[in-house]
Each structure stands twice: as structure tokens, then as C-alpha cells.
Design a protein around this motif. Structure first.
Motif, PDB file in Angstrom:
ATOM      1  N   VAL A  62       0.864  -1.177   0.000  1.00 23.04           N
ATOM      2  CA  VAL A  62       0.000   0.000   0.000  1.00 23.04           C
ATOM      3  C   VAL A  62       0.899   1.226   0.000  1.00 23.04           C
ATOM      4  O   VAL A  62       2.013   1.185   0.516  1.00 23.04           O
ATOM      5  N   ARG A  63       0.424   2.307  -0.597  1.00 23.68           N
ATOM      6  CA  ARG A  63       1.196   3.556  -0.604  1.00 23.68           C
ATOM      7  C   ARG A  63       0.644   4.436   0.497  1.00 23.68           C
ATOM      8  O   ARG A  63      -0.528   4.789   0.505  1.00 23.68           O
ATOM      9  N   LEU A  64       1.504   4.795   1.442  1.00 21.44           N
ATOM     10  CA  LEU A  64       1.110   5.597   2.593  1.00 21.44           C
ATOM     11  C   LEU A  64       2.237   6.557   2.907  1.00 21.44           C
ATOM     12  O   LEU A  64       3.398   6.153   3.033  1.00 21.44           O
ATOM     13  N   ARG A  65       1.907   7.838   3.011  1.00 19.01           N
ATOM     14  CA  ARG A  65       2.896   8.869   3.325  1.00 19.01           C
ATOM     15  C   ARG A  65       4.088   8.809   2.370  1.00 19.01           C
ATOM     16  O   ARG A  65       5.240   8.789   2.787  1.00 19.01           O
ATOM     17  N   SER A  66       3.785   8.711   1.085  1.00 21.43           N
ATOM     18  CA  SER A  66       4.770   8.738   0.010  1.00 21.43           C
ATOM     19  C   SER A  66       5.721   7.548  -0.009  1.00 21.43           C
ATOM     20  O   SER A  66       6.797   7.615  -0.595  1.00 21.43           O
TER      21      SER A  66
END
Length: 78
Positions: A62-66
Motif C-alpha cells: 500500500v502507498r502511505l505517506r509517500s
């Protein structure tokens, strides 16, 4: 284009002709049914046409906070 995946095993989706990377967690072919402006982002709502493969032994990202992180990883601040 094909140059985007040069050297990476891939194939064309049977229904969409989209480039599909081999060996990931899964590959979905989908068609966009709605585009929704969401602040400084755009949300694409899609209908799944086909599931090309599923590899249950791999952990999705997952993409989270870049950053890309394994799904289920605690949301620790970077």
C-alpha cells in the motif's frame, strides 16, 4: 508503452490489452466507469473485468505517506 516495462516479464490483458506485469500479488483488468475530483487528487472508480492471477503467498503493498509498505504494517511515522 513497452519501454516502460523493458526487461520486466509482462503480457497484454486478454480483455483490455493493458500491460500486465507478471509475478505480482494479483493483476486486475478493469474499465473506468466514473472519474471523481477529490481535492488535489482524482478518484477513478472502475468495474473489474477479469482477475488475471492471484499469488496468495505474496504480501500486497500500500502507498502511505509517500512510501510503499507491506499491507498490515503499523502506521509508524517516517
Amino acid at each position: 508503452s513497452r519501454l516502460l516495462l523493458a526487461g520486466t516479464p509482462h503480457h497484454r490483458g486478454a480483455l483490455s490489452e493493458a500491460l500486465v506485469v507478471d509475478g505480482g500479488v494479483t493483476a486486475l483488468e478493469a474499465e473506468t466507469i466514473k472519474v471523481v475530483p477529490a481535492g488535489d487528487h482524482t478518484l477513478f472508480v472502475a468495474r473489474v473485468l477479469a482477475v488475471d492471477y492471484v499469488t496468495p503467498g505474496l504480501t500486497p503493498l500500500v502507498r502511505l505517506r509517500s512510501r510503499y509498505r507491506p499491507a498490515g504494517e503499523p502506521n509508524a511515522r517516517s
